[in-house]
Design a protein around this motif. Structure first.
Motif, PDB file in Angstrom:
ATOM      1  N   SER A 128       0.815  -1.212   0.000  1.00  0.00           N
ATOM      2  CA  SER A 128       0.000   0.000   0.000  1.00  0.00           C
ATOM      3  C   SER A 128       0.843   1.254   0.000  1.00  0.00           C
ATOM      4  CB  SER A 128      -0.952  -0.011   1.198  1.00  0.00           C
ATOM      5  OG  SER A 128      -0.199   0.032   2.387  1.00  0.00           O
ATOM      6  N   SER A 129       2.049   1.185   0.569  1.00  0.00           N
ATOM      7  CA  SER A 129       2.807   2.424   0.624  1.00  0.00           C
ATOM      8  C   SER A 129       3.963   2.464  -0.359  1.00  0.00           C
ATOM      9  CB  SER A 129       3.311   2.681   2.046  1.00  0.00           C
ATOM     10  OG  SER A 129       4.089   1.593   2.469  1.00  0.00           O
ATOM     11  N   LEU A 130       4.220   1.352  -1.053  1.00  0.00           N
ATOM     12  CA  LEU A 130       5.321   1.413  -2.008  1.00  0.00           C
ATOM     13  C   LEU A 130       4.899   0.921  -3.396  1.00  0.00           C
ATOM     14  CD1 LEU A 130       8.308   1.987  -2.565  1.00  0.00           C
ATOM     15  CD2 LEU A 130       8.805  -0.347  -1.853  1.00  0.00           C
ATOM     16  N   TYR A 131       4.524  -0.348  -3.491  1.00  0.00           N
ATOM     17  CA  TYR A 131       4.325  -0.918  -4.818  1.00  0.00           C
ATOM     18  C   TYR A 131       3.122  -0.332  -5.551  1.00  0.00           C
ATOM     19  CZ  TYR A 131       7.867  -4.299  -3.554  1.00  0.00           C
ATOM     20  OH  TYR A 131       9.037  -4.883  -3.199  1.00  0.00           O
ATOM     21  N   ILE A 132       1.991  -0.227  -4.855  1.00  0.00           N
ATOM     22  CA  ILE A 132       0.804   0.266  -5.558  1.00  0.00           C
ATOM     23  C   ILE A 132       0.954   1.736  -5.962  1.00  0.00           C
ATOM     24  CG2 ILE A 132      -1.697   0.666  -5.364  1.00  0.00           C
ATOM     25  CD1 ILE A 132      -1.862  -1.980  -3.863  1.00  0.00           C
ATOM     26  N   PRO A 133       1.428   2.607  -5.051  1.00  0.00           N
ATOM     27  CA  PRO A 133       1.667   3.985  -5.512  1.00  0.00           C
ATOM     28  C   PRO A 133       2.674   4.049  -6.652  1.00  0.00           C
ATOM     29  CG  PRO A 133       1.781   3.871  -3.125  1.00  0.00           C
ATOM     30  CD  PRO A 133       1.662   2.471  -3.604  1.00  0.00           C
ATOM     31  N   ALA A 134       3.698   3.202  -6.589  1.00  0.00           N
ATOM     32  CA  ALA A 134       4.702   3.213  -7.652  1.00  0.00           C
ATOM     33  C   ALA A 134       4.099   2.764  -8.971  1.00  0.00           C
ATOM     34  CB  ALA A 134       5.876   2.321  -7.280  1.00  0.00           C
ATOM     35  N   ALA A 135       3.110   1.856  -8.884  1.00  0.00           N
ATOM     36  CA  ALA A 135       2.492   1.331 -10.101  1.00  0.00           C
ATOM     37  C   ALA A 135       1.488   2.309 -10.706  1.00  0.00           C
ATOM     38  CB  ALA A 135       1.793   0.012  -9.794  1.00  0.00           C
TER      39      ALA A 135
END
Lengths: 523, 258
Positions: A128-135
């Motif tokens: 929720s705080s790294l991969y999804i925002p990055a995607a």
């Protein structure tokens, strides 16, 4: 009042179609996150997922539709067709988004990964705080092309006939086809206008704001420019879209980062996939016994025997000739036009938004019109097929060529000027070499679109009216198999076609592309 | 002074006016009535604060950009468009990645209708030899170092045997050692009277580089650029950067710039 009622019907139909596409888009995004993130994070997953996605996006979706439909109807006879339509739209929207997610997550700076390791974030926090925002940027920028793709296939999947059974879902594809078949030209045109307006509005109100929002999630320092004036906005997303399409459809990722399957394993994979899908359908239906499964496998083998070897090759040959002719014609006009637009900045401002609006328009909507016009006017049927394929492919080529030309570094232009080259010399020494990789890429995409359109262009049931070329064609074969409800034959023909396309991509196009990139020295 | 002393201009800029129009409709004047001469056998340097239009000036001299007003005379005749008689070397080598070193150099002979393909190859080889790249003629630009690329660009600028060589910050992207050797090569080529070019114009922000190479350094003011001063360098070649006389010139230019 009748006009108003008709308009309301059109709006409702567009609403239904849009709802279908929205559901499919949401499923696509979830799918992309589930597949793209693991692929970007884990090497083993990457080696399975990326080639699989690559195959999935290179096979003609339309041919797989009846199979999917069959499976979904077994699941549920009433909502099955609706699910099948959504599934088809999903298959036209998902792959480039998945690639986008994969790419975005791959771009996460190592320091950030280390930081999240140091913070010992749990799986959910990490997502929720790294991969999804990055995607997020990878998803956002792929929304417009996915939508356009979905729209293209939507029209084809709202009306389905398999053997005796016919399903027609209420939506703009069904409605516009019925207008054309009833000869109600004004209503038909009105429905086209509403679709164009809806496409533009969707982009202005949803996709562009989302893309704007996603800018801040990017890791690059320099934010991409999102233009302000509305027409510029439209042209902006469209050019962006063209670029994204060019990226998402380009086999670059697999070309340079992975090289797993060669032609043969790929075909095996596709065959396996088709078999798995059918078997899955059966097992879900709960009516499977080992005997039925075996009977199915035997049916397919028997269908292959019925097809033989020569006939499918002849059909593919005819189809290939049709697609090639259409692509050649597309090249004939797009090459000079692309150069002209590139050289004359003023033309670009006028023509590009215009072309992009026309291109964003789902060509499948006009196919019934062409079919009817050709038959009514007594023109050669092949001409109609050529026109249909052309409509489905030419824009890709134009935008790819323009993309290639726009990538020309200013210094090279200046050198040509300093050497006082003539236009012909410049074409030979600068434009053609610089365009070559994107030309080949454009041809790949163009052929891909062509194969897809073939499934409709060679034979299509349009209400009471049947459009049929009469001469051999693999698309026609598929259509006939669907018509007769002969799913085994359909699977066999699909495997022939998909196998040939994959082989062609592998043996010809990729090699050509790699050669061009190497020769020109630019990627 | 070096070279033949025919002190008449090879290139004349007469009352050049040039500006860029910004989107907001605002005009940026780059040159407002600028005039200068480049004489035969002269090595001229152009210095000025960044953004004053040095690169634009070089492009006007090459015929790549047309001034709004004023005249560019090359050997007494108006310069309408780029000509093979003027060679230009850009800040980046700008080589075509799809051509070999030899083909890149031959590209500059594109208008030499009288030369056969073999003659062109011969001629290109002579100039590649001159810049010390004979062994690399079939290499592609991507395989070359920055210094080698700059050498190819130099060979390409000279292969048409121009009377005038224009250089826009030619050494600024190179490492110091490569720049030193390339400067030497340019200087000796210019000194060699049997070889082109007769005159050189070089734009640079490296004042010491200018003092090392140039007979005359034109210092421009900031926009709209006027001539702040002209410094004539009277030192024997090759010039020693460490000498006090050298620094006297450097200081003089810095004073004009500030």
């Amino acid at each position: 009042m009748a006009i108003l009622e008709e308009l309301l019907t059109i709006l409702a139909a567009v609403g239904m179609s849009w709802a279908r596409m929205t559901v499919a888009l949401i499923v696509s995004i979830i799918f992309s996150l589930c597949v793209g993130i693991p692929a970007a994070v884990n090497r083993v997953v990457e080696k399975i997922v990326i080639p699989a996605l690559d195959i999935l996006q290179s096979i003609p979706i339309l041919s797989f539709f009846p199979i999917a439909l069959y499976v979904f109807i077994i699941i549920h006879p009433v909502i099955g067709p609706e699910l099948a339509a959504i599934f088809l739209i999903f298959t036209s929207q998902a792959w480039n988004i998945a690639f986008g997610v994969y790419k975005s997550v791959r771009l996460i700076p190592p320091e950030l990964l280390e930081a999240s390791n140091a913070l010992d974030l749990g799986l959910w926090r990490r997502l929720s705080s790294l991969y999804i925002p990055a995607a997020f940027p990878g998803i956002a920028s792929n929304l417009p092309p996915s939508w356009a793709n979905g729209l293209y296939f939507l029209v084809a999947c709202e009306i389905i006939t398999i053997g005796e059974a016919e399903w027609s879902l209420f939506g703009i594809g069904t409605l516009s086809t019925s207008y054309i078949m009833a000869g109600r030209v004004i209503e038909f045109i009105a429905s086209l206008v509403v679709v164009v307006a809806a496409v533009i509005l969707t982009n202005l109100l949803v996709f562009i704001p989302v893309m704007r929002l996603s800018e801040r999630y990017k890791f690059e320092e320099r934010a991409a420019e999102i233009p302000r004036v509305w027409i510029e906005r439209v042209s902006g997303w469209l050019s962006r879209m063209a670029r994204r399409i060019s990226f998402s459809l380009s086999p670059r990722i697999t070309l340079f980062e992975l090289r797993i399957p060669s032609g043969a394993p790929r075909i095996l994979l596709i065959t396996a996939l088709a078999v798995v899908v059918t078997l899955l359908g059966h097992s879900i239906s709960g009516r499977v016994s080992a005997g039925v499964t075996l009977a199915w496998a035997q049916d397919i083998v028997e269908a292959f025997q019925r097809l033989g070897v020569v006939d499918p090759l002849v059909m593919i040959g005819f189809s290939l000739a049709r697609v090639s002719a259409a692509v050649a014609f597309a090249l004939l006009w797009t090459l000079p036009v692309a150069i002209l637009i590139y050289e004359k900045g003023m033309l670009e401002k006028i023509l590009i938004p215009l072309f992009q609006i026309i291109a964003s328009f789902p060509a499948t909507l006009i196919l019934p019109l062409i079919a009817k016009a050709v038959v009514d006017l007594g023109l050669p049927l092949e001409l109609g097929a050529l026109l249909m394929i052309l409509l489905g492919t030419q824009w890709y080529l134009l935008f790819f060529l323009l993309d290639g030309l726009r990538g020309i570094p200013y210094e090279e232009e200046e050198v040509c000027k300093a050497l006082a080259m003539t236009r012909l010399q410049k074409l030979r020494h600068l434009y053609l070499p610089r365009m070559l990789p994107s030309l080949i890429m454009g041809l790949i995409v163009c052929f891909g679109g062509g194969w897809n359109t073939l499934v409709i262009a060679e034979r299509a049931i349009l209400g009471e009216f049947t459009w049929d070329l009469g001469s051999p064609g693999i698309g026609r074969m598929l259509s006939i198999a669907v018509d007769e409800g002969d799913l085994a034959l359909l699977i066999a023909a699909t495997i022939w076609m998909a196998g040939f396309i994959v082989l062609l991509n592998r043996l010809l196009w990729r090699r050509l592309y790699e050669k061009a990139v190497k020769m020109v020295g630019v990627a | 002074m070096n070279g033949p002393s025919i002190k008449e201009p090879i290139l004349e800029l007469r009352n050049i006016v040039f500006g860029y129009r910004l989107r907001k409709g605002e005009n940026i004047r780059i040159f407002d009535d600028l005039s200068l001469d480049v004489k035969y056998a002269e090595f001229i340097g152009i210095a000025g604060p960044s953004g004053c239009g040095k690169s634009t000036l070089i492009r006007i001299m090459a015929g790549l950009i047309k001034p709004e007003k004023g005249e560019v005379l090359f050997r007494g005749k108006p310069l309408k468009k780029p000509t093979p008689r003027i060679g230009i070397m850009f800040q980046s080598p700008a080589l075509f990645p799809w051509y070999t070193v030899l083909e890149n150099v031959m590209l500059a002979l594109i208008h030499e209708k009288d030369l056969s393909e073999n003659d062109k190859i011969e001629r290109a080889r002579v100039f590649l030899d001159m810049v010390g790249l004979t062994a690399f003629e079939s290499a592609y630009p991507a395989e070359l170092s920055g210094g080698m690329k700059a050498r190819v660009a130099l060979a390409r600028a000279l292969v048409s045997q121009p009377d005038l060589l224009l250089m826009d910050e030619p050494f600024s992207n190179l490492d110091p050692l490569t720049a030193i050797s390339l400067r030497r090569e340019v200087e000796s080529l210019w000194l060699n009277q049997s070889m082109p070019p007769s005159s050189v114009v070089m734009v640079s922000h490296d004042i010491e580089e200018l003092v090392e190479l140039c007979d005359r350094i034109i210092v421009l003011t900031k926009r709209p650029a006027k001539i702040a001063g002209v410094v004539e360098v009277d030192l024997d070649r090759p010039r020693q950067r460490r000498s006090p006389e050298f620094y006297k010139y450097v200081d003089e230019i810095y004073t004009l710039l500030s």
